[in-house]
Write a protein that holds these residues in place. Sequence first.
Motif, PDB file in Angstrom:
ATOM      1  N   HIS A  11      14.931  -1.709  -9.302  1.00 46.82           N
ATOM      2  CA  HIS A  11      14.582  -1.418  -7.920  1.00 46.82           C
ATOM      3  C   HIS A  11      15.646  -0.547  -7.265  1.00 46.82           C
ATOM      4  N   ILE A  12      15.263   0.015  -6.149  1.00 51.27           N
ATOM      5  CA  ILE A  12      16.186   0.742  -5.282  1.00 51.27           C
ATOM      6  C   ILE A  12      16.266  -0.051  -3.984  1.00 51.27           C
ATOM      7  N   GLY A  13      17.475  -0.463  -3.622  1.00 50.33           N
ATOM      8  CA  GLY A  13      17.684  -1.251  -2.414  1.00 50.33           C
ATOM      9  C   GLY A  13      17.941  -0.362  -1.217  1.00 50.33           C
ATOM     10  N   ILE A  14      17.211  -0.606  -0.135  1.00 51.15           N
ATOM     11  CA  ILE A  14      17.342   0.186   1.083  1.00 51.15           C
ATOM     12  C   ILE A  14      17.685  -0.755   2.236  1.00 51.15           C
ATOM     13  N   ALA A  15      18.806  -0.509   2.882  1.00 55.12           N
ATOM     14  CA  ALA A  15      19.240  -1.314   4.022  1.00 55.12           C
ATOM     15  C   ALA A  15      18.469  -0.883   5.266  1.00 55.12           C
ATOM     16  N   VAL A  16      17.931  -1.878   5.990  1.00 55.97           N
ATOM     17  CA  VAL A  16      17.166  -1.601   7.207  1.00 55.97           C
ATOM     18  C   VAL A  16      17.604  -2.562   8.312  1.00 55.97           C
ATOM     19  N   ASN A  17      17.418  -2.128   9.549  1.00 60.92           N
ATOM     20  CA  ASN A  17      17.737  -2.990  10.689  1.00 60.92           C
ATOM     21  C   ASN A  17      16.705  -4.094  10.867  1.00 60.92           C
ATOM     22  N   SER A  18      15.428  -3.779  10.585  1.00 64.28           N
ATOM     23  CA  SER A  18      14.352  -4.737  10.825  1.00 64.28           C
ATOM     24  C   SER A  18      13.229  -4.545   9.816  1.00 64.28           C
ATOM     25  N   LEU A  19      12.977  -5.573   9.014  1.00 64.33           N
ATOM     26  CA  LEU A  19      11.845  -5.511   8.086  1.00 64.33           C
ATOM     27  C   LEU A  19      10.536  -5.328   8.845  1.00 64.33           C
ATOM     28  N   ASP A  20      10.385  -6.057   9.937  1.00 69.05           N
ATOM     29  CA  ASP A  20       9.134  -6.001  10.695  1.00 69.05           C
ATOM     30  C   ASP A  20       8.815  -4.580  11.169  1.00 69.05           C
ATOM     31  N   GLU A  21       9.846  -3.808  11.466  1.00 73.99           N
ATOM     32  CA  GLU A  21       9.630  -2.435  11.935  1.00 73.99           C
ATOM     33  C   GLU A  21       9.307  -1.470  10.810  1.00 73.99           C
ATOM     34  N   VAL A  22       9.845  -1.683   9.601  1.00 71.14           N
ATOM     35  CA  VAL A  22       9.666  -0.680   8.542  1.00 71.14           C
ATOM     36  C   VAL A  22       8.605  -1.043   7.497  1.00 71.14           C
ATOM     37  N   ILE A  23       8.253  -2.315   7.379  1.00 72.72           N
ATOM     38  CA  ILE A  23       7.235  -2.695   6.385  1.00 72.72           C
ATOM     39  C   ILE A  23       5.941  -1.901   6.555  1.00 72.72           C
ATOM     40  N   PRO A  24       5.430  -1.725   7.784  1.00 72.99           N
ATOM     41  CA  PRO A  24       4.176  -0.960   7.911  1.00 72.99           C
ATOM     42  C   PRO A  24       4.259   0.449   7.328  1.00 72.99           C
ATOM     43  N   PHE A  25       5.406   1.100   7.423  1.00 78.13           N
ATOM     44  CA  PHE A  25       5.542   2.448   6.850  1.00 78.13           C
ATOM     45  C   PHE A  25       5.369   2.406   5.336  1.00 78.13           C
ATOM     46  N   TYR A  26       6.081   1.504   4.676  1.00 78.52           N
ATOM     47  CA  TYR A  26       6.018   1.434   3.214  1.00 78.52           C
ATOM     48  C   TYR A  26       4.648   0.979   2.728  1.00 78.52           C
ATOM     49  N   ARG A  27       4.044   0.027   3.436  1.00 78.00           N
ATOM     50  CA  ARG A  27       2.755  -0.535   3.032  1.00 78.00           C
ATOM     51  C   ARG A  27       1.587   0.362   3.451  1.00 78.00           C
ATOM     52  N   ASP A  28       1.545   0.766   4.722  1.00 81.69           N
ATOM     53  CA  ASP A  28       0.367   1.432   5.274  1.00 81.69           C
ATOM     54  C   ASP A  28       0.413   2.954   5.186  1.00 81.69           C
ATOM     55  N   VAL A  29       1.597   3.523   5.305  1.00 80.04           N
ATOM     56  CA  VAL A  29       1.713   4.985   5.255  1.00 80.04           C
ATOM     57  C   VAL A  29       1.946   5.462   3.826  1.00 80.04           C
ATOM     58  N   LEU A  30       2.952   4.901   3.146  1.00 78.74           N
ATOM     59  CA  LEU A  30       3.210   5.299   1.761  1.00 78.74           C
ATOM     60  C   LEU A  30       2.209   4.680   0.786  1.00 78.74           C
ATOM     61  N   GLY A  31       1.614   3.554   1.166  1.00 78.25           N
ATOM     62  CA  GLY A  31       0.617   2.909   0.316  1.00 78.25           C
ATOM     63  C   GLY A  31       1.199   2.146  -0.859  1.00 78.25           C
ATOM     64  N   LEU A  32       2.449   1.677  -0.733  1.00 78.46           N
ATOM     65  CA  LEU A  32       3.064   0.909  -1.812  1.00 78.46           C
ATOM     66  C   LEU A  32       2.537  -0.525  -1.788  1.00 78.46           C
ATOM     67  N   ALA A  33       2.467  -1.133  -2.974  1.00 76.57           N
ATOM     68  CA  ALA A  33       1.945  -2.494  -3.111  1.00 76.57           C
ATOM     69  C   ALA A  33       2.981  -3.494  -2.601  1.00 76.57           C
ATOM     70  N   TYR A  34       2.678  -4.144  -1.481  1.00 74.89           N
ATOM     71  CA  TYR A  34       3.570  -5.125  -0.858  1.00 74.89           C
ATOM     72  C   TYR A  34       3.536  -6.409  -1.672  1.00 74.89           C
ATOM     73  N   GLU A  35       4.726  -6.889  -2.097  1.00 78.69           N
ATOM     74  CA  GLU A  35       4.812  -8.099  -2.917  1.00 78.69           C
ATOM     75  C   GLU A  35       5.333  -9.312  -2.156  1.00 78.69           C
ATOM     76  N   GLY A  36       5.731  -9.139  -0.912  1.00 86.83           N
ATOM     77  CA  GLY A  36       6.182 -10.275  -0.126  1.00 86.83           C
ATOM     78  C   GLY A  36       7.644 -10.202   0.253  1.00 86.83           C
ATOM     79  N   GLU A  37       8.082 -11.273   0.923  1.00 88.97           N
ATOM     80  CA  GLU A  37       9.446 -11.357   1.446  1.00 88.97           C
ATOM     81  C   GLU A  37      10.097 -12.651   0.982  1.00 88.97           C
ATOM     82  N   GLU A  38      11.416 -12.647   1.002  1.00 87.71           N
ATOM     83  CA  GLU A  38      12.175 -13.871   0.756  1.00 87.71           C
ATOM     84  C   GLU A  38      13.557 -13.725   1.371  1.00 87.71           C
TER      85      GLU A  38
END
Length: 141
Positions: A11-38
């Motif tokens: 994997h490639i780790g990307i530091a973000v301020n807020s998962l809630d703010e960036v998840i929609p970009f990766y899931r909905d805009v880029l179309g990557l398969a969301y596997e969940g959070e922990e």
Amino acid sequence: MSSINPKKISHIGIAVNSLDEVIPFYRDVLGLAYEGEEAVESEQVRVAFFRIGESRIELLEPLSEESAIYKFLQKKGQGIHHIALEVCDIKQRISDLKQKGVRMIQEEPKAGAHQMNIAFLHPGATGKVLYEICEPQHREE
């Protein structure tokens, strides 16, 4: 190829301020398969994974000001934090790296996200790139 050589980019780790703010970009805009959070308490981060081919994007949000991710964000802002390489025998790989004079942040593997054992190479030994080596805790037969 040696059994201690990396198998793939895990994997490639990307530091973000807020998962809630960036998840929609990766899931909905880029179309990557969301596997969940922990939450990974040992690293004081909350992570979200997205699959792309046989690799993943790992988003890392700090849970406290003591988190290395919090300190990274304060110093450098959001962006790529590390590249993780999957190996077959993490203990042997750490030993091999140390024999080659590579400074490690962890000299023993520890539990990480996504049921992986992990260890980080010191960026001072890698041309200023933070590398993680990782091995699944449970191998599929």
